[in-house]
Design a protein around this motif. Sequence first.
Motif, PDB file in Angstrom:
ATOM      1  N   ASN A 173       0.817  -1.216   0.000  1.00 54.53           N
ATOM      2  CA  ASN A 173       0.000   0.000   0.000  1.00 54.53           C
ATOM      3  C   ASN A 173       0.851   1.267   0.000  1.00 54.53           C
ATOM      4  OD1 ASN A 173       1.018  -0.148   2.581  1.00 54.53           O
ATOM      5  ND2 ASN A 173      -0.913   0.267   3.616  1.00 54.53           N
ATOM      6  N   THR A 174       2.187   1.112  -0.035  1.00 54.09           N
ATOM      7  CA  THR A 174       3.089   2.260   0.134  1.00 54.09           C
ATOM      8  C   THR A 174       4.129   2.314  -0.987  1.00 54.09           C
ATOM      9  OG1 THR A 174       2.840   2.179   2.536  1.00 54.09           O
ATOM     10  CG2 THR A 174       4.747   3.355   1.693  1.00 54.09           C
ATOM     11  N   LEU A 175       4.406   3.536  -1.415  1.00 53.20           N
ATOM     12  CA  LEU A 175       5.469   3.805  -2.376  1.00 53.20           C
ATOM     13  C   LEU A 175       6.433   4.771  -1.701  1.00 53.20           C
ATOM     14  CD1 LEU A 175       5.976   3.051  -5.428  1.00 53.20           C
ATOM     15  CD2 LEU A 175       5.094   5.324  -5.976  1.00 53.20           C
ATOM     16  N   VAL A 176       7.704   4.358  -1.524  1.00 54.82           N
ATOM     17  CA  VAL A 176       8.670   5.209  -0.836  1.00 54.82           C
ATOM     18  C   VAL A 176       9.487   6.001  -1.850  1.00 54.82           C
ATOM     19  CG1 VAL A 176       8.809   3.636   1.129  1.00 54.82           C
ATOM     20  CG2 VAL A 176      10.460   3.417  -0.734  1.00 54.82           C
ATOM     21  N   GLU A 177      10.257   6.904  -1.330  1.00 51.98           N
ATOM     22  CA  GLU A 177      11.086   7.781  -2.145  1.00 51.98           C
ATOM     23  C   GLU A 177      11.972   6.989  -3.103  1.00 51.98           C
ATOM     24  OE1 GLU A 177      14.496  11.145  -1.113  1.00 51.98           O
ATOM     25  OE2 GLU A 177      12.942  10.623   0.349  1.00 51.98           O
ATOM     26  N   ASN A 178      11.936   7.389  -4.403  1.00 53.17           N
ATOM     27  CA  ASN A 178      12.743   6.803  -5.477  1.00 53.17           C
ATOM     28  C   ASN A 178      12.350   5.358  -5.813  1.00 53.17           C
ATOM     29  OD1 ASN A 178      14.333   9.174  -5.821  1.00 53.17           O
ATOM     30  ND2 ASN A 178      15.613   8.561  -4.080  1.00 53.17           N
ATOM     31  N   GLN A 179      11.168   4.955  -5.442  1.00 53.15           N
ATOM     32  CA  GLN A 179      10.633   3.647  -5.823  1.00 53.15           C
ATOM     33  C   GLN A 179       9.671   3.830  -6.991  1.00 53.15           C
ATOM     34  OE1 GLN A 179       8.491   1.607  -2.729  1.00 53.15           O
ATOM     35  NE2 GLN A 179       7.978  -0.148  -4.012  1.00 53.15           N
ATOM     36  N   ILE A 229       4.108  12.401 -23.976  1.00 49.34           N
ATOM     37  CA  ILE A 229       4.105  10.941 -24.050  1.00 49.34           C
ATOM     38  C   ILE A 229       4.170  10.533 -25.518  1.00 49.34           C
ATOM     39  CG2 ILE A 229       2.758   8.857 -23.579  1.00 49.34           C
ATOM     40  CD1 ILE A 229       1.558  10.304 -21.183  1.00 49.34           C
ATOM     41  N   VAL A 230       5.167   9.748 -25.844  1.00 52.26           N
ATOM     42  CA  VAL A 230       5.408   9.329 -27.232  1.00 52.26           C
ATOM     43  C   VAL A 230       4.862   7.926 -27.420  1.00 52.26           C
ATOM     44  CG1 VAL A 230       7.131   8.962 -29.025  1.00 52.26           C
ATOM     45  CG2 VAL A 230       7.475  10.768 -27.318  1.00 52.26           C
ATOM     46  N   GLN A 231       3.970   7.773 -28.383  1.00 56.21           N
ATOM     47  CA  GLN A 231       3.401   6.462 -28.660  1.00 56.21           C
ATOM     48  C   GLN A 231       4.490   5.509 -29.155  1.00 56.21           C
ATOM     49  OE1 GLN A 231       0.280   5.553 -28.017  1.00 56.21           O
ATOM     50  NE2 GLN A 231      -0.233   7.619 -27.286  1.00 56.21           N
ATOM     51  N   GLY A 232       4.481   4.286 -28.608  1.00 56.41           N
ATOM     52  CA  GLY A 232       5.447   3.283 -29.026  1.00 56.41           C
ATOM     53  C   GLY A 232       6.750   3.325 -28.254  1.00 56.41           C
ATOM     54  N   LYS A 233       6.893   4.284 -27.342  1.00 51.56           N
ATOM     55  CA  LYS A 233       8.130   4.403 -26.569  1.00 51.56           C
ATOM     56  C   LYS A 233       8.039   3.687 -25.214  1.00 51.56           C
ATOM     57  CE  LYS A 233      10.723   6.903 -29.314  1.00 51.56           C
ATOM     58  NZ  LYS A 233      12.046   6.429 -29.805  1.00 51.56           N
ATOM     59  N   GLY A 234       6.981   2.958 -25.010  1.00 51.44           N
ATOM     60  CA  GLY A 234       6.847   2.226 -23.761  1.00 51.44           C
ATOM     61  C   GLY A 234       5.835   2.849 -22.825  1.00 51.44           C
ATOM     62  N   PRO A 235       5.405   2.096 -21.825  1.00 48.28           N
ATOM     63  CA  PRO A 235       4.412   2.598 -20.874  1.00 48.28           C
ATOM     64  C   PRO A 235       5.019   3.618 -19.915  1.00 48.28           C
ATOM     65  CG  PRO A 235       5.162   0.431 -20.215  1.00 48.28           C
ATOM     66  CD  PRO A 235       5.806   0.702 -21.528  1.00 48.28           C
ATOM     67  N   ILE A 236       4.161   4.363 -19.257  1.00 45.29           N
ATOM     68  CA  ILE A 236       4.621   5.333 -18.270  1.00 45.29           C
ATOM     69  C   ILE A 236       4.811   4.649 -16.919  1.00 45.29           C
ATOM     70  CG2 ILE A 236       3.468   7.230 -19.447  1.00 45.29           C
ATOM     71  CD1 ILE A 236       1.309   7.102 -17.253  1.00 45.29           C
ATOM     72  N   TYR A 237       5.492   5.322 -16.044  1.00 42.76           N
ATOM     73  CA  TYR A 237       5.636   4.879 -14.664  1.00 42.76           C
ATOM     74  C   TYR A 237       5.659   6.115 -13.778  1.00 42.76           C
ATOM     75  CZ  TYR A 237      10.626   6.046 -15.161  1.00 42.76           C
ATOM     76  OH  TYR A 237      11.817   6.694 -15.382  1.00 42.76           O
ATOM     77  N   THR A 238       5.434   5.929 -12.493  1.00 40.17           N
ATOM     78  CA  THR A 238       5.415   7.052 -11.569  1.00 40.17           C
ATOM     79  C   THR A 238       6.411   6.806 -10.446  1.00 40.17           C
ATOM     80  OG1 THR A 238       3.981   8.482 -10.224  1.00 40.17           O
ATOM     81  CG2 THR A 238       3.562   6.124 -10.123  1.00 40.17           C
ATOM     82  N   ARG A 239       6.885   7.887  -9.810  1.00 39.30           N
ATOM     83  CA  ARG A 239       7.902   7.776  -8.764  1.00 39.30           C
ATOM     84  C   ARG A 239       7.799   8.972  -7.829  1.00 39.30           C
ATOM     85  NH1 ARG A 239      12.784   7.381 -11.664  1.00 39.30           N
ATOM     86  NH2 ARG A 239      13.104   9.629 -11.583  1.00 39.30           N
ATOM     87  N   VAL A 240       8.032   8.715  -6.533  1.00 42.55           N
ATOM     88  CA  VAL A 240       8.102   9.794  -5.545  1.00 42.55           C
ATOM     89  C   VAL A 240       9.498  10.397  -5.630  1.00 42.55           C
ATOM     90  CG1 VAL A 240       7.924  10.415  -3.112  1.00 42.55           C
ATOM     91  CG2 VAL A 240       6.453   8.627  -4.046  1.00 42.55           C
ATOM     92  N   ASN A 241       9.583  11.637  -6.107  1.00 43.74           N
ATOM     93  CA  ASN A 241      10.876  12.290  -6.302  1.00 43.74           C
ATOM     94  C   ASN A 241      11.355  12.948  -5.016  1.00 43.74           C
ATOM     95  OD1 ASN A 241      12.761  14.618  -7.272  1.00 43.74           O
ATOM     96  ND2 ASN A 241      12.533  13.279  -9.057  1.00 43.74           N
TER      97      ASN A 241
END
Length: 505
Positions: A173-179, A229-241
């Motif tokens: 349930n948790t996303l930590v810094e830089n994960q 977002i460029v089509q065909g360049k792969g899916p997105i991801y998210t991160r705690v900066n």
Amino acid sequence: METFINSVTRLRVTQFILTIIIITILLYAPTWRCSAAAVTTTQLELLKGFKATPDPSSTTSFQALLQDSSNNFALGFLRINETLLTVAVIHLPSSEPLWAANPTRLLAPWSDSTQLSFNGSLVLLDSHRSRVFWSLGMEGDRVVLLNSSNLQIVEGESVTQSVMWQSFDFPTNTLVENQNLTAKMGLVSSNGLYSMRLGEDFWGLYAAFRHGSEQIYYKHKAMEAKAEIVQGKGPIYTRVNSDGYLGMYQLGTGPPVDVLPFTSFQRHVNGLLRVRLEPDGNLKGYYWDGSNWVLNYQAITEPCELPSPCGSYGFCKSGSGCSCLDNRTDFGSGSCFRGSSSGDFCGDDVAKNNFWVLRREGVELPYKELMSYETTSSLAQCESLCERSCSCWGAVYSNGSGFCYTVDYPIQTLLSVGDLSKMGYFKVRESPGRHRVGVLFRAMIGMLTGIVAVVVGFIGFVIYKTWMKRKGEKRLLEDETGGVSPGPYKDHGSASFRSIEMCSR
């Protein structure tokens, strides 16, 4: 002279004993220190052959087994509801869980029969019954916990080691810094009702109000201010900066396609940053200030816009709190509905069709902009769509637009609005227990009615038989006496009676 010699002898013996004691202390003190350290210090890595069980007599909520080199994080047994446990990584200064092995699945008992072992793979099992609660498919040489709170199983030497498995790829349930949170992952709340996942250009929050289907209730789309977002360049991801924002990315080295700032954005924060999907369905961000977790961000700021702040069939009004849709039940009990909230409204089972209809004006769905709808000409037509559907639990209709929103999951909290042209139609099913009580009550009433009928019939039969018997006896007596009834009788017209009267004058 003899006394002096005895004193010298005793002194030499005492010095000899003290010398032996000092030599013993010098020789064995390092061993004693090492033994004490082995007992009290948590290991920095787990090697093959490692085994550990929880202490049944312990009253603590966490028993550490593995620790990182910074002493900020530890892996161990985390107690759940006093008698159960899971394997978890916690933040030591706050005792806050950051990752758990099986948060919504089968939990193990807190007893000496539960064992965590490592023989290439981590396994949590019941050693007495050979029952596996949790295990990993990947194998390696040792288990380590990094300073980022990332738990890893690695293979090979430290210079050429390969990561075979890591907890950062399986967040709870948790996303930590830089994960990173990728499209193949997701956050799940501790109660299992809510989840966070990524789409093609957004991340969303979903509610599992019905088994087998989900309803999105919050959606954050990438602004694409710094990069597209460029089509065909792969899916997105998210991160705690570390700079204090939740970013969305597509390319590993490229700029973010979206920046969602926290309150600490571009402020220097020494403590750990994290976001967590809460049990109420809200996504919140925090940072550690050295003594407390400080709220840094929340996706949903208005309580009434949460997926179900007042529970089933609740009614939420901004600034006024919760009430109940039926306007009769007191919300002070903390619940508006105690009936069954599963299944559909079709089938041979009588309980599936045992429901009543609740209507309410001035209601609205909290996330209707994320729901599909049909345009109908009237409220009656909107209600008919839901009434004929086996999976529909309710419908909300707007008289101004004609939009009809049907709800295919058990009714949750509705919003209170001043516009009375927005009307709701909701099915309310009686609980199976209440239905069974009703059936038993009706059966008992039927039995009592039958018993009363039998008793009344029997009494009537007895009365009838008695009456018939007496009537028969009377007829028989009349036949024997020539039709004269027994008992005293005076014939005032007879001569004897007249003579008595005359004599008496």
